[in-house]
Structure formats: C-alpha cells, structure tokens
Design a protein around this motif. Structure first.
Motif, PDB file in Angstrom:
ATOM      1  N   GLY A  55       0.797  -1.226   0.000  1.00  0.00           N
ATOM      2  CA  GLY A  55       0.000   0.000   0.000  1.00  0.00           C
ATOM      3  C   GLY A  55       0.822   1.264   0.000  1.00  0.00           C
ATOM      4  N   ILE A  58      -0.595   3.677  -2.485  1.00  0.00           N
ATOM      5  CA  ILE A  58      -2.056   3.714  -2.527  1.00  0.00           C
ATOM      6  C   ILE A  58      -2.530   4.809  -1.572  1.00  0.00           C
ATOM      7  CG2 ILE A  58      -4.177   2.456  -1.965  1.00  0.00           C
ATOM      8  CD1 ILE A  58      -2.775  -0.107  -2.781  1.00  0.00           C
ATOM      9  N   PHE A  62      -8.047   4.910   0.223  1.00  0.00           N
ATOM     10  CA  PHE A  62      -8.302   3.578  -0.315  1.00  0.00           C
ATOM     11  C   PHE A  62      -7.521   2.507   0.455  1.00  0.00           C
ATOM     12  CE2 PHE A  62      -8.825   6.371  -4.146  1.00  0.00           C
ATOM     13  CZ  PHE A  62     -10.221   6.308  -4.165  1.00  0.00           C
ATOM     14  N   GLY A  64      -4.394   2.614   1.768  1.00  0.00           N
ATOM     15  CA  GLY A  64      -2.946   2.546   1.645  1.00  0.00           C
ATOM     16  C   GLY A  64      -2.219   3.442   2.620  1.00  0.00           C
ATOM     17  N   VAL A  92       2.210  -4.439  -7.682  1.00  0.00           N
ATOM     18  CA  VAL A  92       2.421  -3.024  -7.363  1.00  0.00           C
ATOM     19  C   VAL A  92       2.706  -2.180  -8.601  1.00  0.00           C
ATOM     20  CG1 VAL A  92       3.839  -1.393  -6.058  1.00  0.00           C
ATOM     21  CG2 VAL A  92       3.182  -3.582  -5.031  1.00  0.00           C
ATOM     22  N   THR A  96      -1.659  -2.392  -9.583  1.00  0.00           N
ATOM     23  CA  THR A  96      -2.078  -1.252  -8.765  1.00  0.00           C
ATOM     24  C   THR A  96      -2.043   0.044  -9.550  1.00  0.00           C
ATOM     25  OG1 THR A  96      -1.318  -2.325  -6.742  1.00  0.00           O
ATOM     26  CG2 THR A  96      -1.592   0.058  -6.670  1.00  0.00           C
ATOM     27  N   GLU A  97      -0.996   0.248 -10.343  1.00  0.00           N
ATOM     28  CA  GLU A  97      -0.899   1.481 -11.122  1.00  0.00           C
ATOM     29  C   GLU A  97      -2.003   1.575 -12.167  1.00  0.00           C
ATOM     30  OE1 GLU A  97       1.127   4.219 -10.568  1.00  0.00           O
ATOM     31  OE2 GLU A  97       1.263   3.034  -8.727  1.00  0.00           O
ATOM     32  N   LYS A 100      -5.117   2.598 -10.272  1.00  0.00           N
ATOM     33  CA  LYS A 100      -5.028   4.004  -9.874  1.00  0.00           C
ATOM     34  C   LYS A 100      -5.253   4.942 -11.054  1.00  0.00           C
ATOM     35  CE  LYS A 100      -1.432   5.136  -7.468  1.00  0.00           C
ATOM     36  NZ  LYS A 100       0.004   5.139  -7.106  1.00  0.00           N
ATOM     37  N   LYS A 108     -11.932   1.667  -7.371  1.00  0.00           N
ATOM     38  CA  LYS A 108     -10.768   1.779  -6.490  1.00  0.00           C
ATOM     39  C   LYS A 108     -11.118   1.366  -5.063  1.00  0.00           C
ATOM     40  CE  LYS A 108      -8.647   5.578  -9.107  1.00  0.00           C
ATOM     41  NZ  LYS A 108      -8.279   7.019  -9.091  1.00  0.00           N
ATOM     42  N   GLN A 109     -12.274   1.819  -4.589  1.00  0.00           N
ATOM     43  CA  GLN A 109     -12.684   1.500  -3.225  1.00  0.00           C
ATOM     44  C   GLN A 109     -12.914  -0.004  -3.053  1.00  0.00           C
ATOM     45  OE1 GLN A 109     -12.976   4.111  -0.741  1.00  0.00           O
ATOM     46  NE2 GLN A 109     -12.655   2.194   0.380  1.00  0.00           N
ATOM     47  N   LEU A 112      -8.562  -1.597  -4.194  1.00  0.00           N
ATOM     48  CA  LEU A 112      -7.279  -1.159  -3.644  1.00  0.00           C
ATOM     49  C   LEU A 112      -7.090  -1.509  -2.174  1.00  0.00           C
ATOM     50  CD1 LEU A 112      -6.701   2.281  -5.422  1.00  0.00           C
ATOM     51  CD2 LEU A 112      -5.630   0.074  -5.892  1.00  0.00           C
ATOM     52  N   ALA A 116      -3.802  -3.556  -0.626  1.00  0.00           N
ATOM     53  CA  ALA A 116      -2.987  -3.100   0.504  1.00  0.00           C
ATOM     54  C   ALA A 116      -2.943  -4.124   1.625  1.00  0.00           C
ATOM     55  CB  ALA A 116      -3.528  -1.766   1.032  1.00  0.00           C
TER      56      ALA A 116
END
Length: 371
Positions: A55, A58, A62, A64, A92, A96-97, A100, A108-109, A112, A116
């Motif tokens: 995280g 993040i 979210f 992180g 990651v 993750t990117e 994001k 995202k909610q 993510l 994390a």
C-alpha cells in the motif's frame, strides 16, 4: 536540482534492505528455483504484506499508506538486490498502477484496500505471444461484459487472484479487470528462463469482466502503465546490477592465479570498471525516471524509455560479466551468478523488449524536438 532521495526515503531503503537480507537470502530464492511446485516464497510475501509495502503508493482513502512513487522506487531497488521471488512487481508496478490510473472511485474503493491488505495478488495480462499487442492484432476480446481469448506469458498469472486484461473492444482496445477465480478461467504454468518468478498461460472463456476507463482507451492507458512500470523495473535492475558488480569485484580480490589476485590483471580491471560505469549510468537514468514519475512530468515517456533501456543494458552486462569474472566456476549451478543472469534476462522482456523501448525513446525525442 537535487535528484537524491530524502532522508526518510533512505531510511525506508535501509530498513527494507535489512528486512530482505534477513528473510530473502539466496537460499530462500533457491527454494523456489529448486521446487517445481513452489511458485513464490510465501514466507517472504507474508512479511512484505505485514510491512505494508503493497500500500505504499495507494492513497489513504483507499486503505494505503499514502506515501508516493519515490518510496516505491526505493523498495524496488531493494527487491532487485535480493532477486525477490514474490509477485511484488506484478501487483504493485502493473496492477495497482493500472487501477489508480484508470478505475473509477467505486472500483478503487472495491479493489485497492484488498491489495494493501494482501488479499489481492495482481497480474498484467497484456501479451499474447511474440510481438507488441495493439488494437490491430489483439485476439483477446471484450464485448462490454465478458472476456474471451488467451494471454501468454502472464507474470505471476498462476498465483494471481485478479488480472488487468488488455482486450480488443470494438475497433479499439480496453483494460478489463477480471477476477481469476471466476468460471471460464483456465490457467497453465509456463516455464521460463527464471523459474523464481512464475508465469502462466491464461485462457478466458466468457469470463465476466469490468472495464477500467473508457471503452477503446486501453492503448493509451496501457502506455501510461508501462511507462510507470518501466521506471520501477529499472530500479530493480539497478539493484541487481550493483550486487553483480560487488560479487565480481569481491571474487576478483579473493581469487588468486599465479600467486596474485586476478583483480590485478588489466583485463579484469577493465571488465569491472565497465560494469561499474554502466551501473552508475543506469542509476542516473533511473533517478531521472523517478523524478518524472513522482511529479507526473510531461517528460515521463522519455525518462521511462531512457531508464528502461539503460537498466536492461546494465543488468544484463553486469550479470554476464560477473559469470565471466568467476571463470569456470561462474557457469556452475552451485555458484549464484546464474541467478542474476536469469533475472536480468527476464526483466529485460517483462514490460517489452529493449528494442521496443529504444524505438519509444527515439519517438519521444523526435516529438520533443519537433515541439
């Protein structure tokens, strides 16, 4: 302009190196190499999750740590130093990117916080074999609700819980979030030069998917994800290069031939010097990439390509010459040189080949000069 890391970031790097040195030694890497049923080192991965590294970049809203990309760069270098046999980069740098950059706040909610917490292992299902995929040659398709097609090779695809799939939609391409536990997903492990990082072929047969971003915007979004991942991979390559240079230097000082250390021979000196110079050039370019990444600068495509090309060249050269410096011993299974060579070759193709990134660099420079 100061491109160096802050004291807090250096402290993070020191703590990460201490942790990884204790928990992810070469014998731990070899466990994965020697066991066909072991896709990654679960003990090391559990420690990384507990440290909260997944995280790092993040946002706090979210789930992180809300730090930044520079901190991820620091961690990436330490991962590269120990050849970490864990799905950190897939989760990651890529997954993750991508979330994001392209996902809605609701998406995202939903995903993510699980990343994390370590409940999600991500994969980047981009390639379909040789060649660079784009909207004109993609065979994997998305009709707005389900995904069909085959992706190969997918790094950590055999252990991932979710994947971002690059699929054709209409006349363009889209990024699609897929839960790999869904019906219609078939996975088969694929062997590569570096078994310490698992790969898979993933077949999608009417698998439910959720688009990230606008329909047809996948190519543009994927390019942005790859730029970001290229910088982070460059830091892994810098870390691996540094260790390979140190290994070769230490051996050259300790190995005696004809009554003197082989490091006293001019040919060996030149070899070590060139390894060191390339590693320092790669570090300089990686720092440029880190600056562009952390500030979301317009120079990011250029900086990413430069750091990528330099990182690939440095790690490959250092790992190759490390074997040569060790002589006949360097080619043996017992000596650790081949582990770094394997990882260097793998990282050189994980986000596209150096040839592809050289072309991107030329294009970025041409656009810059034409402006």
């Amino acid at each position: 302009m100061n491109f160096d890391f802050s004291e807090d970031q250096k402290f993070l790097g020191d703590q990460a190196r201490k942790f990884l040195t204790e928990t992810c030694s070469i014998p731990e890497v070899r466990k994965v190499l020697n066991d066909d049923d072991m896709a990654y080192n679960e003990a090391v991965w559990k420690g990384i999750v507990e440290m909260g590294w997944l995280g790092t970049a993040i946002p706090e809203e979210f789930g992180g740590l809300g730090l930044g990309m520079l901190e991820v760069c620091v961690l990436a270098e330490e991962m590269g130093r120990v050849l970490a046999p864990v799905p950190f980069s897939s989760t990651v740098y890529f997954f993750t990117e991508a979330v994001k950059l392209a996902a809605s706040n609701e998406q995202k909610q939903a995903i993510l916080p699980k990343v994390a917490e370590g409940d999600v292992i991500g994969a980047w299902a981009f390639s379909e074999g040789p060649g660079a995929p784009d909207a004109s040659n993609l065979k994997t398709s998305f009709d707005g609700s389900v995904v069909n097609g085959v992706k190969i090779p997918v790094t950590d695809g055999d252990i991932a819980t979710h994947a971002i799939v690059f699929a054709k939609e209409g006349s363009g391409a889209s990024l699609v979030l897929v839960d790999l536990s869904a019906d219609g997903v078939t996975r088969k492990t694929v062997k590569t030069l570096d078994p310490t990082r698992s790969h898979a072929q993933i077949e999608f047969n009417n698998v439910p998917g959720e688009r990230l971003g606008a329909a047809g915007a996948g190519a543009e979004l994927a390019a942005k994800v790859l730029d970001r991942a290229a910088v982070l991979l460059a830091f892994e390559q810098v870390g691996g290069s540094d260790v390979a240079v140190d290994m070769a230097t230490d051996y050259a000082k300790e190995r005696y031939a004809f009554g003197r250390p082989i490091g006293g021979n001019q040919a060996i000196k030149h070899k070590l010097a060139e390894m060191w110079v390339k590693s320092q050039v790669a570090r300089s370019n990686a720092y440029y990439g880190a600056w562009a990444l952390s500030t979301d600068a317009s120079e990011l495509p250029e900086a990413a390509a430069l750091s990528r090309v330099s990182g690939c060249e440095s790690f490959w050269f250092a790992s190759k010459e490390n074997i040569q410096t060790h002589g006949g011993m360097g080619f043996t299974w017992e000596v650790d040189c081949h582990l770094f060579y394997r990882r260097a070759k793998l990282l050189a193709v994980q986000a596209g080949s150096p040839k592809l990134w050289k072309e991107k660099l030329v294009s970025a420079l041409e656009q810059k000069n034409a402006a």
